[in-house]
Design a protein around this motif. Sequence first.
Motif, PDB file in Angstrom:
ATOM      1  N   TYR A   3       2.587   3.880 -46.693  1.00  0.00           N
ATOM      2  CA  TYR A   3       2.526   5.241 -46.142  1.00  0.00           C
ATOM      3  C   TYR A   3       2.640   5.248 -44.617  1.00  0.00           C
ATOM      4  O   TYR A   3       2.107   6.133 -43.940  1.00  0.00           O
ATOM      5  CB  TYR A   3       1.233   5.955 -46.556  1.00  0.00           C
ATOM      6  CG  TYR A   3       1.050   6.097 -48.042  1.00  0.00           C
ATOM      7  CD1 TYR A   3       1.854   6.955 -48.789  1.00  0.00           C
ATOM      8  CD2 TYR A   3       0.067   5.376 -48.718  1.00  0.00           C
ATOM      9  CE1 TYR A   3       1.670   7.097 -50.168  1.00  0.00           C
ATOM     10  CE2 TYR A   3      -0.118   5.505 -50.092  1.00  0.00           C
ATOM     11  CZ  TYR A   3       0.694   6.368 -50.810  1.00  0.00           C
ATOM     12  OH  TYR A   3       0.516   6.496 -52.166  1.00  0.00           O
ATOM     13  N   GLU A  25       1.836  15.275 -48.996  1.00  0.00           N
ATOM     14  CA  GLU A  25       2.770  16.396 -48.972  1.00  0.00           C
ATOM     15  C   GLU A  25       4.110  15.950 -49.545  1.00  0.00           C
ATOM     16  O   GLU A  25       4.584  14.849 -49.246  1.00  0.00           O
ATOM     17  CB  GLU A  25       2.974  16.904 -47.549  1.00  0.00           C
ATOM     18  CG  GLU A  25       1.747  17.536 -46.924  1.00  0.00           C
ATOM     19  CD  GLU A  25       2.034  18.044 -45.510  1.00  0.00           C
ATOM     20  OE1 GLU A  25       2.623  19.126 -45.380  1.00  0.00           O
ATOM     21  OE2 GLU A  25       1.692  17.315 -44.565  1.00  0.00           O
ATOM     22  N   ARG A  79       5.014  12.428 -47.698  1.00  0.00           N
ATOM     23  CA  ARG A  79       4.252  12.017 -46.519  1.00  0.00           C
ATOM     24  C   ARG A  79       2.766  12.018 -46.843  1.00  0.00           C
ATOM     25  O   ARG A  79       2.227  13.005 -47.330  1.00  0.00           O
ATOM     26  CB  ARG A  79       4.517  12.964 -45.342  1.00  0.00           C
ATOM     27  CG  ARG A  79       3.709  12.592 -44.082  1.00  0.00           C
ATOM     28  CD  ARG A  79       4.045  13.502 -42.912  1.00  0.00           C
ATOM     29  NE  ARG A  79       3.563  14.860 -43.092  1.00  0.00           N
ATOM     30  CZ  ARG A  79       3.856  15.869 -42.270  1.00  0.00           C
ATOM     31  NH1 ARG A  79       4.671  15.653 -41.225  1.00  0.00           N
ATOM     32  NH2 ARG A  79       3.370  17.075 -42.478  1.00  0.00           N
ATOM     33  N   LYS A  80       2.112  10.910 -46.563  1.00  0.00           N
ATOM     34  CA  LYS A  80       0.657  10.811 -46.724  1.00  0.00           C
ATOM     35  C   LYS A  80       0.024  11.068 -45.360  1.00  0.00           C
ATOM     36  O   LYS A  80       0.413  10.468 -44.353  1.00  0.00           O
ATOM     37  CB  LYS A  80       0.287   9.400 -47.219  1.00  0.00           C
ATOM     38  CG  LYS A  80      -1.182   9.221 -47.594  1.00  0.00           C
ATOM     39  CD  LYS A  80      -1.471   9.769 -48.978  1.00  0.00           C
ATOM     40  CE  LYS A  80      -2.909   9.454 -49.428  1.00  0.00           C
ATOM     41  NZ  LYS A  80      -3.078   8.033 -49.754  1.00  0.00           N
ATOM     42  N   ASN A  81      -0.938  11.971 -45.322  1.00  0.00           N
ATOM     43  CA  ASN A  81      -1.584  12.354 -44.074  1.00  0.00           C
ATOM     44  C   ASN A  81      -2.880  11.566 -43.859  1.00  0.00           C
ATOM     45  O   ASN A  81      -3.439  10.972 -44.779  1.00  0.00           O
ATOM     46  CB  ASN A  81      -1.878  13.853 -44.079  1.00  0.00           C
ATOM     47  CG  ASN A  81      -0.608  14.678 -44.194  1.00  0.00           C
ATOM     48  OD1 ASN A  81       0.390  14.385 -43.540  1.00  0.00           O
ATOM     49  ND2 ASN A  81      -0.634  15.697 -45.041  1.00  0.00           N
ATOM     50  N   ASP A  82      -3.369  11.597 -42.631  1.00  0.00           N
ATOM     51  CA  ASP A  82      -4.578  10.854 -42.285  1.00  0.00           C
ATOM     52  C   ASP A  82      -5.801  11.336 -43.062  1.00  0.00           C
ATOM     53  O   ASP A  82      -6.754  10.574 -43.266  1.00  0.00           O
ATOM     54  CB  ASP A  82      -4.856  10.967 -40.774  1.00  0.00           C
ATOM     55  CG  ASP A  82      -3.807  10.247 -39.940  1.00  0.00           C
ATOM     56  OD1 ASP A  82      -3.128   9.349 -40.488  1.00  0.00           O
ATOM     57  OD2 ASP A  82      -3.668  10.582 -38.743  1.00  0.00           O
ATOM     58  N   ASP A  83      -5.796  12.602 -43.471  1.00  0.00           N
ATOM     59  CA  ASP A  83      -6.943  13.133 -44.211  1.00  0.00           C
ATOM     60  C   ASP A  83      -6.879  12.808 -45.705  1.00  0.00           C
ATOM     61  O   ASP A  83      -7.694  13.287 -46.498  1.00  0.00           O
ATOM     62  CB  ASP A  83      -7.057  14.645 -44.007  1.00  0.00           C
ATOM     63  CG  ASP A  83      -5.844  15.412 -44.528  1.00  0.00           C
ATOM     64  OD1 ASP A  83      -4.910  14.764 -45.060  1.00  0.00           O
ATOM     65  OD2 ASP A  83      -5.818  16.650 -44.392  1.00  0.00           O
ATOM     66  N   PRO A  93       6.800   9.076 -43.137  1.00  0.00           N
ATOM     67  CA  PRO A  93       7.358   9.934 -44.177  1.00  0.00           C
ATOM     68  C   PRO A  93       8.654   9.309 -44.701  1.00  0.00           C
ATOM     69  O   PRO A  93       9.394   8.675 -43.944  1.00  0.00           O
ATOM     70  CB  PRO A  93       7.649  11.253 -43.446  1.00  0.00           C
ATOM     71  CG  PRO A  93       6.867  11.177 -42.172  1.00  0.00           C
ATOM     72  CD  PRO A  93       6.774   9.744 -41.816  1.00  0.00           C
ATOM     73  N   THR A 102      -4.470  13.623 -47.815  1.00  0.00           N
ATOM     74  CA  THR A 102      -3.619  14.515 -48.595  1.00  0.00           C
ATOM     75  C   THR A 102      -2.188  14.000 -48.614  1.00  0.00           C
ATOM     76  O   THR A 102      -1.755  13.259 -47.732  1.00  0.00           O
ATOM     77  CB  THR A 102      -3.633  15.946 -48.026  1.00  0.00           C
ATOM     78  OG1 THR A 102      -3.177  15.906 -46.662  1.00  0.00           O
ATOM     79  CG2 THR A 102      -5.030  16.528 -48.086  1.00  0.00           C
TER      80      THR A 102
END
Length: 738
Positions: free
Chosen positions: A436, A376, A368-372, A439, A374
């Motif tokens: 992205y 995971e 999973r690519k996050n908005d910030d 997830p 990063t």
Amino acid sequence: MIPKQMQSLHLSVEKVQASRRQFILGVLAAGGGAAFGYHILAASPAAAETADKAKEALAFTPYLTIDGNGKVTVLSSQFEMGQGSYNGIATLVAEELDADWSTIEVLGAAGNVAAYGNIAFGGKFQGTGGSTSMFTSWERYRKAGAAARATLVAAAASEWGVQSSEIAVENGVVSHPSGKSGGFGAFAAKAASMPIPADVTLKQPSDWKLIGNEKLKRFDSARKSNGTEQYTIDVKLPGMLTAVMIHPPLFGATLKSFDATAAKAIKGVVDVVETPRGVAVVAEHMWAAISGRDAVSVEWDESTAEKRSTLELMSLYKDIAGKAPAAIARKDGDADAGFASAAKVLEATFEFPYLSHAAMEPLNAVARKNDDGTLEIWGGHQFPDVYQMLAGQIAGITPDKVQLHVMKTGGSFGRRAVFDGDVVVEAVHVAKAIGYKAPVKVQWTREDDIRGGRYRPSYVHRMKAGIDGEGKLIAWSDHVVGQSIMGKTMFDGMIKNGVDPTSVEGANNLPYAIPNQTVGLTTTEVGVPVLWWRSVGSTHTAFAAEAFLDEIAEAAGQDPVEYRLSMLEPQSRHAVVLKMAAEKAEWAKPLAAGRFRGVSVAESFGTVVAQIAEVSVNSSGGIKVERVVAAVDCGLAVNPDQVRAQVEGGVGFGLGAILAEEITLSKGMVDQGNFDVYTPLRIDAMPVVEVHILPSANPPSGIGEPGVPPIGPAVANAVYKALGKRIYVMPFAKSLSA
């Protein structure tokens, strides 16, 4: 040569260390808890080489936390895949901490090579393998527990205005003769602000309550039994999509083109995307993904693919084995002269097939690519530093922005310790291919798993032995032929003079006093992907050596146990466990009619195991292994109950392999796909296993794998007694039906 993508691993990981420390310590301080570790220079010989840098980057590293409720969370550097490493490490911490066992939890930790680098691997990278979990954890986690205990005591002494020496700790409670007492949670916040001692005194063995405790049960037994334990296959994130892969049917083939029109028309299919490892069908759930995969039309470029069958490969191997080896792994005395002077010379050729790991939980990972920015990743991270670095490269971010969730895993046997990231890389590639937007869980099926490569290599051993007029073994040679596991990987540098140590381990370190012996190796170039498999080289070397040795003992007219003992130092570990196994199995006592015995002894990963197998023959001539008596010297047994469980499991795992398991190829394509044709041991074939642990004051050595190598030759030697037939070709089903 180390692959290009691995060359920057250590540099990349250095960037992760500081941010990882700040994240853990920062969160704990805010939550009113405490993190404990001990000085990094005590954790790893590798760190000592860069002492000044280590001091600057990381003075103390967290191995455990204690929250305001007194819950103790151990942060494990070792990956839990059923072998009990979490339980063993928790035992080390809880012993020195004097914790309440019911408050213990263990989480997988990653992203900090200085803290979590495996000492057995030089401390330079984090990894779980080679049955090294207790070896690498033995000192660092006990010291962490002791440091935590000392800090809690200091916090209580400060609060109560008493001397630390007056305070006692037992079962998670800190107390003073005045009657004052409190649980760990009551002092966690104060302890978090206090200096952590760099040097601590560890308990004497006479004071241990948990280490070596025969009655201590695994802290995670209940949830593993009732189905509440969480694995990667159980991960469910909001909006998560499921993807299945279409891999090339031949190893080495590449994607030419594909048509996903029909697949995209299936309800639930979201997308079909190309990745460097094949085509991924992305859907709302597993059934839609599988249905979509069946509807995709794919064309492959097979110009560089491996197209040989296993019959062709085995014929080639046997031809090579009859010639001089390309490299020499061991040379003592003059084997040729020994054979020339021998009264009798024996020869044998042993054949071993490719084997699948076939763990209960097929490969999987979630990205999973996050908005910030990063990333995971949830998965069975057996080589976390490698996966973190590779994932960052794919996503275009630095490794410190890749957060690994180290999940418990339903078996691995080496399969998740891969150099190219495998399913982890697939998950990131698929997530990237769909922008992205959600997830993604990449889930392999059983067929994907069995046909996906990374097998225990196929091998041939060409054996030769010479005995003198009194039956003494005076000459020995073993020519090993097969693929290299370490070649063209980050471990390529361990290949010296053409010898991959994983190809000959167990063959080039035989404990027997043989004056003239040669162990040679010829490494083959085959396009079938290979990998370590539970107990690695000893899976075939122990069988060839111990089965052939029985044949030699018969030719010498001697008892197999006594013959082995005559070539061993009387007080050696091999001799002691062999005598223990023989005693417990009542080797000297005649068996009931229809029962037959065989013996073997092997060392792997610092542990020596002797096994005596009892077999019976049914009315149709079939063999059943009825009983196995094992004697084990694994150093100090941290968890005796777990040691027995691992040996029992190793017996079942190894027995299934030698009886019926094999991967075969027809024109390069894998023939097996599921457990109907690739057949691990069935429950009704599991023998009664008795495990006897040799008392030891030595530090713990391996136990997850050493139970595997001896079972094959022990059973083969018993089968010879029963049927008069030597087993040279694995699996037994093939030899006995010939």
